[in-house]
Design an enzyme around this catalytic site. Structure first.
Site, short mmCIF file in Angstrom:
data_model
loop_
_atom_site.label_atom_id
_atom_site.label_comp_id
_atom_site.label_asym_id
_atom_site.label_seq_id
_atom_site.Cartn_x
_atom_site.Cartn_y
_atom_site.Cartn_z
N ASP A 1 4.74 -14.24 11.57
CA ASP A 1 3.39 -14.58 11.12
C ASP A 1 2.44 -13.41 11.37
O ASP A 1 1.84 -13.29 12.44
CB ASP A 1 2.92 -15.83 11.87
CG ASP A 1 1.59 -16.37 11.35
OD1 ASP A 1 0.93 -15.66 10.57
OD2 ASP A 1 1.22 -17.49 11.73
N LYS B 1 -7.48 -1.41 11.40
CA LYS B 1 -6.76 -1.71 10.17
C LYS B 1 -5.60 -0.73 10.00
O LYS B 1 -4.51 -1.10 9.56
CB LYS B 1 -7.71 -1.64 8.98
CG LYS B 1 -7.12 -2.17 7.68
CD LYS B 1 -6.54 -1.09 6.82
CE LYS B 1 -6.04 -1.64 5.49
NZ LYS B 1 -5.40 -0.61 4.65
N HIS C 1 -3.74 9.91 0.24
CA HIS C 1 -3.78 8.68 -0.54
C HIS C 1 -3.61 8.97 -2.03
O HIS C 1 -2.93 8.24 -2.74
CB HIS C 1 -5.11 7.96 -0.30
CG HIS C 1 -5.05 7.00 0.85
ND1 HIS C 1 -5.17 5.65 0.71
CD2 HIS C 1 -4.88 7.22 2.17
CE1 HIS C 1 -5.08 5.06 1.89
NE2 HIS C 1 -4.91 6.00 2.79
N GLU D 1 0.83 -1.20 0.00
CA GLU D 1 0.00 0.00 0.00
C GLU D 1 0.87 1.25 0.00
O GLU D 1 1.73 1.42 0.87
CB GLU D 1 -0.93 -0.01 1.22
CG GLU D 1 -1.96 1.10 1.20
CD GLU D 1 -2.96 0.98 2.34
OE1 GLU D 1 -3.50 2.00 2.76
OE2 GLU D 1 -3.20 -0.15 2.81
#
Length: 410
Positions: free
Chosen positions: A261, A245, A360, A71
């Site tokens: 992980d 998130k 963004h 991202e």
């Protein structure tokens, strides 16, 4: 007899897939013989960009933290958040987190009191079996720390083995111990559904906090909006999902860079966010010291390793630990939480301010410039123009063509 697909070598697998020649050749070029045995049905290596947080301050020590992520805005946001926290002295950690991982032996349709009596009568044998299964773990100071039988609805029970995994994430060690202990429960073999570790990590909580001068986020009014936005995520699960998130944007990118992980880390985090029956944001924000500082805190269950596992087979992950300064597992966990809190602050500031889309789109413009074929020396100029107009592939191609045409005239 023909080989099964998993028995083929990587080239033979590609041949059997009958892909277009150009695609096959790209996959072949990206194969790595050192990694072809790490996963089943290996075809090729999939590369992701790696960036870095240049200056993250934790307990008055400076760290350079590698991030692996696709991202565009994640690395920029994490750096921005870390910079703002550094203005307030950086992050502070709390205590020493223990590397405790729980394994479960799952019983169905049992008399729980009877199983508890069996556990009480055979506790020494259980402890001996655990040690015999992983003696190297005990030699490093780890091993079985606690044994608890929990009664569950429907005549079910879970025997929880809490294991200190030392510097390793410990999944394989815990599962090995579980299998050895399970064999002792001969009278209950038909009632045992399985024996498997839990990624909940509720015995491995880690906390960091940090404060930011309100002027660093744009003043008192903006700081107050950030607190209000965070509190909104305490009562609205839909907002909480997106806020969490944002925490994992940076945190998981660092976990991946260190060969650990990230799926287990995120699963434990989301479970912890629901610990009181409603999904809530993981971070806490408030104003302090006569409202001159914005204070953030993050607590998470976190199980990661600095030795063994995939890390031992991934040279890049080992190199990234070297960049980080070879911290032990406890220090690594706190660094990871600091990254998560940095990412959270940057996201909250963007949402409470001009909005997340502005930042963004700047990053997306650069990604789109690469996508339409801009050369390295053309990307910045094309992205700057794209950021001022409609960002889509058609516009990007047109502007790139015009740039090149104008350049050829000069």
């Amino acid at each position: 007899m023909a080989k099964k697909f998993y028995e083929l070598n990587p080239k033979e697998r590609l041949d059997q897939l009958a892909l277009p020649t150009e695609l096959t050749n790209r996959f072949l070029a990206q194969q790595d013989t050192k990694r072809q045995n790490l996963i089943e049905n290996y075809l090729t290596d999939f590369a992701l960009p790696e960036g870095i947080i240049k200056n993250l301050v934790l307990d008055e020590q400076l760290y350079q933290v590698p991030l692996v992520v696709e991202e565009p805005s994640v690395v920029a946001a994490a750096n921005n958040g870390a910079r703002m926290f550094a203005l307030g002295g950086g992050f502070r950690s709390v205590g020493t987190g223990r590397a405790l991982l729980t394994g479960q032996i799952l019983f169905d349709q049992v008399d729980v009191a009877d199983v508890q009596a069996f556990v009480n009568d055979h506790r020494q044998e259980i402890e001996a079996a655990a040690q015999a299964a992983k003696p190297s773990l005990y030699q490093r100071g780890g091993g079985l720390q606690d044994l608890v039988l929990r009664e569950l609805p429907g005549r079910r029970a879970s025997l929880d083995l809490v294991v200190d995994t030392d510097q390793a994430m410990g999944a394989n060690a815990v599962n090995t111990i579980l299998e050895a202990v399970k064999a002792l429960f001969m009278p209950y073999q038909e009632q045992i559904l399985g024996a498997i570790l839990s990624n909940a990590g509720d015995h491995s909580l880690v906390s960091v906090s940090g404060r930011v001068p309100v002027m660093a986020v744009g003043g008192w009014a903006m700081a107050k909006r950030i607190v209000a936005l965070s509190e909104f995520a305490k009562v609205d699960p839909k907002r909480a999902v997106t806020e969490n998130k944002g925490v994992f944007n940076g945190l998981s990118a660092a976990v991946l860079a260190l060969g650990n992980d990230w799926r287990a880390v995120e699963a434990a985090g989301h479970a912890y966010a629901s610990r009181d029956g409603q999904y809530r944001s993981l971070t806490q924000w408030r104003l302090e010291d006569d409202q001159e500082f914005l204070v953030g805190e993050l607590t998470l269950p976190l199980n990661i390793g600095t030795v063994g596992g995939a890390l031992a087979s991934l040279q890049t992950a080992q190199d990234n630990f070297a960049i980080l300064g070879q911290p032990d597992a406890d220090r690594t966990k706190k660094i990871l939480l600091a990254v998560g809190l940095s990412s959270n602050l940057a996201a909250l500031k963007a949402v409470a301010g001009a909005g997340i889309q502005a930042g963004h789109m700047k990053m997306q413009a650069r990604t789109l410039a690469v996508q339409v074929g801009a050369k390295a020396e053309e990307v910045a100029a094309l992205a700057a123009v794209l950021a001022q107009t409609t960002i889509n592939e058609t516009t990007a191609k047109r502007l790139l063509g015009e740039m090149r045409q104008n350049g050829s005239k000069d």
